[in-house]
Write an enzyme that holds these catalytic residues in place. Sequence first.
Site, PDB file in Angstrom:
ATOM      1  N   CYS A  67       0.834  -1.213   0.000  1.00 54.90           N
ATOM      2  CA  CYS A  67       0.000   0.000   0.000  1.00 54.90           C
ATOM      3  C   CYS A  67       0.868   1.262   0.000  1.00 54.90           C
ATOM      4  CB  CYS A  67      -0.951  -0.016   1.181  1.00 54.90           C
ATOM      5  SG  CYS A  67      -0.201  -0.396   2.769  1.00 54.90           S
TER       6      CYS A  67
HETATM    7  N1  NDP Z   1      -4.665  -4.802   5.055  1.00 59.49           N
HETATM    8  C1  NDP Z   1      -4.116  -4.078   4.088  1.00 59.49           C
HETATM    9  O1  NDP Z   1      -4.445  -2.868   3.913  1.00 59.49           O
HETATM   10  C2  NDP Z   1      -3.107  -4.682   3.180  1.00 59.49           C
HETATM   11  C3  NDP Z   1      -2.683  -5.990   3.293  1.00 59.49           C
HETATM   12  N2  NDP Z   1      -1.750  -6.508   2.423  1.00 59.49           N
HETATM   13  C4  NDP Z   1      -1.228  -7.865   2.551  1.00 59.49           C
HETATM   14  O2  NDP Z   1      -2.242  -8.818   2.284  1.00 59.49           O
HETATM   15  C5  NDP Z   1      -2.022 -10.007   3.044  1.00 59.49           C
HETATM   16  C6  NDP Z   1      -3.251 -10.269   3.882  1.00 59.49           C
HETATM   17  O3  NDP Z   1      -3.360  -9.167   4.789  1.00 59.49           O
HETATM   18  P1  NDP Z   1      -4.650  -8.856   5.624  1.00 59.49           P
HETATM   19  O4  NDP Z   1      -5.846  -9.314   4.887  1.00 59.49           O
HETATM   20  O5  NDP Z   1      -4.552  -7.455   6.046  1.00 59.49           O
HETATM   21  O6  NDP Z   1      -4.368  -9.820   6.862  1.00 59.49           O
HETATM   22  P2  NDP Z   1      -5.390 -10.498   7.869  1.00 59.49           P
HETATM   23  O7  NDP Z   1      -4.604 -10.890   9.062  1.00 59.49           O
HETATM   24  O8  NDP Z   1      -6.577  -9.619   8.056  1.00 59.49           O
HETATM   25  O9  NDP Z   1      -5.851 -11.800   7.085  1.00 59.49           O
HETATM   26  C7  NDP Z   1      -4.980 -12.862   6.770  1.00 59.49           C
HETATM   27  C8  NDP Z   1      -5.814 -14.123   6.645  1.00 59.49           C
HETATM   28  O10 NDP Z   1      -4.967 -15.198   6.296  1.00 59.49           O
HETATM   29  C9  NDP Z   1      -5.367 -16.323   7.057  1.00 59.49           C
HETATM   30  N3  NDP Z   1      -4.271 -17.274   7.143  1.00 59.49           N
HETATM   31  C10 NDP Z   1      -3.116 -17.164   7.843  1.00 59.49           C
HETATM   32  N4  NDP Z   1      -2.342 -18.263   7.654  1.00 59.49           N
HETATM   33  C11 NDP Z   1      -3.036 -19.073   6.811  1.00 59.49           C
HETATM   34  C12 NDP Z   1      -2.782 -20.363   6.240  1.00 59.49           C
HETATM   35  N5  NDP Z   1      -1.636 -21.019   6.489  1.00 59.49           N
HETATM   36  N6  NDP Z   1      -3.698 -20.902   5.400  1.00 59.49           N
HETATM   37  C13 NDP Z   1      -4.853 -20.242   5.125  1.00 59.49           C
HETATM   38  N7  NDP Z   1      -5.174 -19.030   5.659  1.00 59.49           N
HETATM   39  C14 NDP Z   1      -4.259 -18.461   6.486  1.00 59.49           C
HETATM   40  C15 NDP Z   1      -5.731 -15.735   8.401  1.00 59.49           C
HETATM   41  O11 NDP Z   1      -6.486 -16.640   9.158  1.00 59.49           O
HETATM   42  P3  NDP Z   1      -7.127 -16.246  10.587  1.00 59.49           P
HETATM   43  O12 NDP Z   1      -8.373 -15.473  10.249  1.00 59.49           O
HETATM   44  O13 NDP Z   1      -7.410 -17.553  11.207  1.00 59.49           O
HETATM   45  O14 NDP Z   1      -6.099 -15.436  11.309  1.00 59.49           O
HETATM   46  C16 NDP Z   1      -6.502 -14.491   7.966  1.00 59.49           C
HETATM   47  O15 NDP Z   1      -7.869 -14.758   7.722  1.00 59.49           O
HETATM   48  C17 NDP Z   1      -0.781  -9.742   3.920  1.00 59.49           C
HETATM   49  O16 NDP Z   1       0.335 -10.322   3.336  1.00 59.49           O
HETATM   50  C18 NDP Z   1      -0.712  -8.221   3.942  1.00 59.49           C
HETATM   51  O17 NDP Z   1       0.579  -7.808   4.221  1.00 59.49           O
HETATM   52  C19 NDP Z   1      -1.277  -5.746   1.394  1.00 59.49           C
HETATM   53  C20 NDP Z   1      -1.662  -4.446   1.224  1.00 59.49           C
HETATM   54  C21 NDP Z   1      -2.568  -3.797   2.161  1.00 59.49           C
HETATM   55  C1  X2W Z   2      -0.570   0.043   8.936  1.00 63.47           C
HETATM   56  C2  X2W Z   2       0.284  -1.184   8.705  1.00 63.47           C
HETATM   57  O1  X2W Z   2       0.718  -1.829   9.620  1.00 63.47           O
HETATM   58  N1  X2W Z   2       0.547  -1.471   7.452  1.00 63.47           N
HETATM   59  C3  X2W Z   2       1.326  -2.612   7.064  1.00 63.47           C
HETATM   60  C4  X2W Z   2       1.441  -2.694   5.596  1.00 63.47           C
HETATM   61  C5  X2W Z   2       0.180  -3.066   4.909  1.00 63.47           C
HETATM   62  C6  X2W Z   2       0.461  -3.554   3.528  1.00 63.47           C
HETATM   63  O2  X2W Z   2       0.664  -2.872   2.574  1.00 63.47           O
HETATM   64  O3  X2W Z   2       0.681  -4.840   3.459  1.00 63.47           O
HETATM   65  P1  X2W Z   2       1.908  -5.473   2.746  1.00 63.47           P
HETATM   66  O4  X2W Z   2       3.006  -5.377   3.710  1.00 63.47           O
HETATM   67  O5  X2W Z   2       1.550  -6.839   2.387  1.00 63.47           O
HETATM   68  O6  X2W Z   2       2.153  -4.639   1.572  1.00 63.47           O
HETATM   69  C7  X2W Z   2       2.747  -2.568   7.602  1.00 63.47           C
HETATM   70  O7  X2W Z   2       3.332  -1.487   7.707  1.00 63.47           O
HETATM   71  O8  X2W Z   2       3.318  -3.655   7.783  1.00 63.47           O
END
Ligand code: NDP
Ligand code: X2W
Length: 304
Positions: free
Chosen positions: A112
């Site tokens: 992000c």
């Molecule tokens: N949130 C954001 O704004 C952004 C996130 N990302 C990236 O996207 C990815 C997901 O992030 P986010 O959705 O925020 O994270 P969350 O913690 O909200 O969700 C991750 C999900 O993955 C599940 N999970 C973990 N391990 C496993 C496994 N071995 N098998 C199947 N499912 C699994 C978790 O299960 P459980 O519910 O049981 O914990 C959870 O539901 C990360 O890599 C993050 O860095 C990238 C950009 C922005």
């Molecule tokens: C607020 C906050 O904690 N943000 C996350 C980044 C969210 C994101 O972009 O996820 P990826 O790392 O998968 O890109 C961090 O800094 O680790």
Amino acid sequence: MTATVYIDGAVGTTGLEIRERLEGRSDIRLVTLGEDRRKDVAARREAINDADAVILCLPDEAAKEAVTLVENPRVRVIDASSAHRVADGWTYGFPELGFDVAGAQRVSNPGCYPTGFLALVTPLVRAGLIKSDAGLVVHGTSGYSGGGKAMIAEFEAGNGSAHRAYALRLGHKHVPEMTRHAALAGAPIFLPSVANIHRGMVIEVPLHAAQLAPGTTVAAIRDALAATFDDTPLVRVSTDDVTLIRIEDDAGTDRMTLHVFGSPAGDQFRLVATLDNLGKGASGAAVQNLNLMIGADPLTGLVC
Ligand SMILES: NC(=O)C1=CN([C@@H]2O[C@H](COP(=O)(O)OP(=O)(O)OC[C@H]3O[C@@H](n4cnc5c(N)ncnc54)[C@H](OP(=O)(O)O)[C@@H]3O)[C@@H](O)[C@H]2O)C=CC1
Ligand SMILES: CC(=O)N[C@@H](CCC(=O)OP(=O)(O)O)C(=O)O
């Protein structure tokens, strides 16, 4: 033609948002696993290999594991995690910057913060306005949903903070992709922070004139950004005479807005991007990339 799309991690923050955007689409057969099977490796392997496209919304280690489960050469992967953003064989999922997402088998969705940083900086490096060894600084503030389920729970339980800085000892995991995809000679100093708001981002790159090609003006910077983004539907280069930028400005959308400001003396500049960490910063970008990969209308499911 209907594409079968499996979301691995569909109940996480990013996965849920993608799921909501894909549900009900007539061109997609959406597959997710129920609560009892969503972490079962055998079930995930089967779902992955039955799909045309898989979207990984998992922590890095789980995303790496998921990729090892791919056996069917037809399967195309979009990884929302940071596991493959500078990895060989992966296409960086930022189509506006010229990466060939439509033709890719493996797409790594940008982080992000890098989405804002790279939109502001990469066109300027390519145009020769920012020197690759300029020694850049980038500051970013994210809504707390950027930290996924754990951070959402922390803030919504009242244990967050109005605003807090982190990654104080530098070395945040987003720095390698910022460096690589802006073609910088050295890593930028990255100063991330979280605000007590669910979603939204403000990302800033301050510049001294000495970091730019001699004679660079606000208009020249805007022109270089416009040359990259003017024909793109999600990224807008603002020419508005704004005096305030709010973290809410592009929250709830898949847009990103780029602003360029300069001091009256022309000796200092301030580049600012606003976006939604779950829009163009994650889930919206994943849906945009999926649309390109399966040949759908590029804006289906997106909020422009
Ligand atoms: N949130 C954001 O704004 C952004 C996130 N990302 C990236 O996207 C990815 C997901 O992030 P986010 O959705 O925020 O994270 P969350 O913690 O909200 O969700 C991750 C999900 O993955 C599940 N999970 C973990 N391990 C496993 C496994 N071995 N098998 C199947 N499912 C699994 C978790 O299960 P459980 O519910 O049981 O914990 C959870 O539901 C990360 O890599 C993050 O860095 C990238 C950009 C922005
Ligand atoms: C607020 C906050 O904690 N943000 C996350 C980044 C969210 C994101 O972009 O996820 P990826 O790392 O998968 O890109 C961090 O800094 O680790």
